[in-house]
Design an enzyme around this catalytic site. Structure first.
Site, PDB file in Angstrom:
ATOM      1  N   ASN A  86       8.041   4.071  -5.517  1.00 64.57           N
ATOM      2  CA  ASN A  86       7.885   5.598  -5.730  1.00 64.57           C
ATOM      3  C   ASN A  86       8.866   6.279  -6.327  1.00 64.57           C
ATOM      4  O   ASN A  86       9.834   6.726  -5.670  1.00 64.57           O
ATOM      5  CB  ASN A  86       7.068   6.087  -4.529  1.00 64.57           C
ATOM      6  CG  ASN A  86       5.866   5.453  -3.956  1.00 64.57           C
ATOM      7  OD1 ASN A  86       5.150   4.886  -4.587  1.00 64.57           O
ATOM      8  ND2 ASN A  86       5.882   5.522  -2.582  1.00 64.57           N
ATOM      9  N   GLU A 102      24.438  -0.416   0.673  1.00 63.45           N
ATOM     10  CA  GLU A 102      24.474   1.075   1.041  1.00 63.45           C
ATOM     11  C   GLU A 102      25.353   1.676  -0.133  1.00 63.45           C
ATOM     12  O   GLU A 102      26.337   1.251  -0.304  1.00 63.45           O
ATOM     13  CB  GLU A 102      25.148   1.240   2.431  1.00 63.45           C
ATOM     14  CG  GLU A 102      25.231   2.765   2.834  1.00 63.45           C
ATOM     15  CD  GLU A 102      25.581   2.734   4.403  1.00 63.45           C
ATOM     16  OE1 GLU A 102      26.628   2.221   4.754  1.00 63.45           O
ATOM     17  OE2 GLU A 102      24.668   3.670   5.243  1.00 63.45           O
ATOM     18  N   GLY A 130      17.754   5.183   6.976  1.00 60.83           N
ATOM     19  CA  GLY A 130      17.810   5.438   8.329  1.00 60.83           C
ATOM     20  C   GLY A 130      18.071   4.442   9.324  1.00 60.83           C
ATOM     21  O   GLY A 130      18.053   4.520  10.512  1.00 60.83           O
ATOM     22  N   SER A 163      12.228  -2.618  -1.266  1.00 56.12           N
ATOM     23  CA  SER A 163      11.808  -1.713  -0.224  1.00 56.12           C
ATOM     24  C   SER A 163      10.693  -0.682  -0.872  1.00 56.12           C
ATOM     25  O   SER A 163       9.651  -0.325  -0.379  1.00 56.12           O
ATOM     26  CB  SER A 163      12.787  -0.552   0.118  1.00 56.12           C
ATOM     27  OG  SER A 163      13.470  -0.407  -0.801  1.00 56.12           O
ATOM     28  N   LYS A 166       7.021   1.257   4.055  1.00 55.03           N
ATOM     29  CA  LYS A 166       7.043   2.259   5.291  1.00 55.03           C
ATOM     30  C   LYS A 166       5.721   2.302   5.711  1.00 55.03           C
ATOM     31  O   LYS A 166       5.302   2.612   7.048  1.00 55.03           O
ATOM     32  CB  LYS A 166       7.261   3.615   4.815  1.00 55.03           C
ATOM     33  CG  LYS A 166       8.713   3.904   4.390  1.00 55.03           C
ATOM     34  CD  LYS A 166       9.608   4.509   5.354  1.00 55.03           C
ATOM     35  CE  LYS A 166      11.008   4.799   4.895  1.00 55.03           C
ATOM     36  NZ  LYS A 166      11.914   5.147   6.061  1.00 55.03           N
ATOM     37  N   LYS A 217       0.705  -1.049  -0.067  1.00 53.07           N
ATOM     38  CA  LYS A 217      -0.083  -0.004  -0.242  1.00 53.07           C
ATOM     39  C   LYS A 217       0.908   1.191   0.076  1.00 53.07           C
ATOM     40  O   LYS A 217       1.822   1.284   0.503  1.00 53.07           O
ATOM     41  CB  LYS A 217      -0.826   0.058   1.097  1.00 53.07           C
ATOM     42  CG  LYS A 217      -2.090  -1.160   1.117  1.00 53.07           C
ATOM     43  CD  LYS A 217      -3.141  -0.736   2.188  1.00 53.07           C
ATOM     44  CE  LYS A 217      -3.908  -1.951   2.144  1.00 53.07           C
ATOM     45  NZ  LYS A 217      -5.123  -1.962   3.112  1.00 53.07           N
ATOM     46  N   SER A 225       9.499  14.190   3.890  1.00 52.48           N
ATOM     47  CA  SER A 225       9.301  14.407   2.475  1.00 52.48           C
ATOM     48  C   SER A 225       9.106  12.965   1.787  1.00 52.48           C
ATOM     49  O   SER A 225       8.859  13.033   0.596  1.00 52.48           O
ATOM     50  CB  SER A 225       9.886  15.461   1.754  1.00 52.48           C
ATOM     51  OG  SER A 225      11.330  15.257   1.807  1.00 52.48           O
TER      52      SER A 225
END
Lengths: 311, 311
Positions: free
Chosen positions: A303, A201, A177, A300, A50, A45, A75
């Site tokens: 978008n 990374e 993060g 992950s 996240k 979703k 953001s």
């Protein structure tokens, strides 16, 4: 931080998330010599993992807290996740965003029913704004990556992946993060069968790599990476988990990230954002070490502005 | 052309194709007011439904025929499909391609083990080349869309979709050479529960729309469409099926195709080629007529140059 907490978290958020599919690709398996299983959080979703952390954090509030709403500053994907999870849970979401954030991101949050509060473009300005909202409304502050409930929520992607493929030898995630890799490491520890956890990374923002070496949280001096979701740094809640349970971090350069992203687009026909390509880039970089292994990769998120691609 | 033939075809090719997933999207359902079920042939082997027709045609050959190989002319998905299906079935594939075809397409065929035979850029030159190969090698000619075995193979996408969602009220496909919509119409007739079949076609290449009106096979005068897979015309094998079993064809303009493609990319996070977006564009164009209906859409393929997008 025990197994039962993760199980309860998963139960609590199940109604608000998708159990995303696990895909594999004969072509990418042939290319790497490994058996790759991609957990597709780009199909989650709002398009990113996240959603799990946001749903976990909001469902863990008391009714009284939930009535007062939640506030965060972001953001990126967490802003949309909090807005959507709050909407599903009938809670007000106050999202602090820098005034220079792209209008399309502000609109996405508004489309999910979030209240956008604009602030200056500095970290201080956004924290000030969040504190002000908290005072004015009594809303609970949610952190995108450095909060236990968020980390537990994130762990559920790897839990589902391990339910589907119990004998994975290693799971890889991107490191930004630190909330995703910390949750994944807990899942692998409690639900895996001696399953390693490895981070990917970018060299350009290798704070987590350096933090594991120095034993303290390092910051980035540059943020010049195409993997825009990974420009942040670790926190005091997730760093100890990463120190304890993450095996290692593999760094990759920008060209490797873009190549890995393009390969997944072309071969798997799915859309992933640049940050999401970093773990697969890590597998390609250290192909020999991963050869013949059964590998899970958390994709992950998806978008990305499809009119502004890095290739 | 009975139900049993389609069942046998499906059985025969099952080992050589994927039973592709059926996806849905809350956002696209909300946007259209319909219940949409997308059959993801973009996830099919080699990235398009053409794999089904190619596998069907080659598995229907006698052993003797198969030893002599197959020949086709195509610079699109059928070329790759024949090469891959032939490889899986231990058969030689001769693919006639115009010398000015993009190198990337020639390489894709070679990667799948096909023999590329270059010819001049005219329809006559490619037919000449195919006839010559046929004479020299005894290979069997396969047509991308106008051959019974290919049409039966194509029908299996809709058969699987109807097995998954038996109560679909309508299924939409793009219309190019007519092989996909003809196969889909047979599947809906024999396996559906009064399920309509509707085609989507660009205004710029509306030969099928005009053919249904005039009662004879019409050609295109322009081929100026972003939907590059749909620039061909119907044939004598598929046209009668389309006349008998297809309910209607909806025409869409270029902007509608590009918008539909972008929506599927952004909302579903999957990669589809422009031709593949045409049926969804048709649903958006006639939203009121499709409202509240249970609709299947065959997403025909995902082979697109991600560095040259129309948006």
């Amino acid at each position: 931080m025990d197994k039962q907490t993760l199980i309860e978290t998963h139960q609590r958020i199940k109604l608000f998330i998708h159990n995303t599919p696990v895909l594999s690709s004969t072509l990418l398996n042939e290319m790497t010599g490994a058996k790759l299983f991609f957990k597709c959080e780009n199909f989650q979703k709002m398009g990113a993992f996240k959603m799990r952390g946001a749903a976990s954090a909001i469902t863990s509030l008391t009714n009284e807290e939930r009535q007062k709403g939640v506030v965060t500053h972001s953001s990126g994907n967490f802003a949309q996740a909090v807005a959507l999870a709050a909407k599903q849970l009938n809670t007000k979401a106050y999202i602090v965003m820098p005034e220079n954030a792209p209008q399309v991101k502000k609109n996405a949050v508004k489309d999910y029913g979030g209240n956008v509060i604009e602030c200056g473009a500095t970290p201080e300005a956004r924290e000030e704004a969040a504190v002000r909202i908290k005072k004015q409304t009594g809303a609970t502050f949610l952190h995108p990556s450095n909060q236990d409930e968020v980390i537990f929520g994130n762990s559920t992607a790897a839990i589902e992946l391990l339910q589907n493929k119990p004998d994975l030898e290693v799971i890889l995630t991107p490191v930004g993060g630190g909330g995703l890799i910390a949750g994944t490491a807990l899942a692998a520890h409690f639900f895996g069968n001696t399953c390693e956890v490895v981070g990917g990374e970018p060299f350009e923002v290798d704070d987590a790599y350096r933090s594991l070496q120095s034993g303290k949280i390092e910051r980035n001096t540059t943020t010049n990476t195409v993997a825009d979701g990974l420009r942040t740094y670790l926190g005091d809640r997730n760093f100890p988990i990463i120190q304890k349970y993450v095996d290692r971090i593999i760094r990759v350069d920008e060209e490797e990230i873009i190549r890995a992203m393009k390969l997944i687009w072309e071969r798997m026909k799915i859309i992933i954002e640049p940050s999401c390509a970093v773990p697969f880039a890590a597998v390609l970089r250290e192909k020999e070490k991963f050869k013949s292994k059964k590998i899970g990769i958390i994709l992950s998120g998806g978008n990305v502005d499809v009119t502004k691609l890095p290739f």
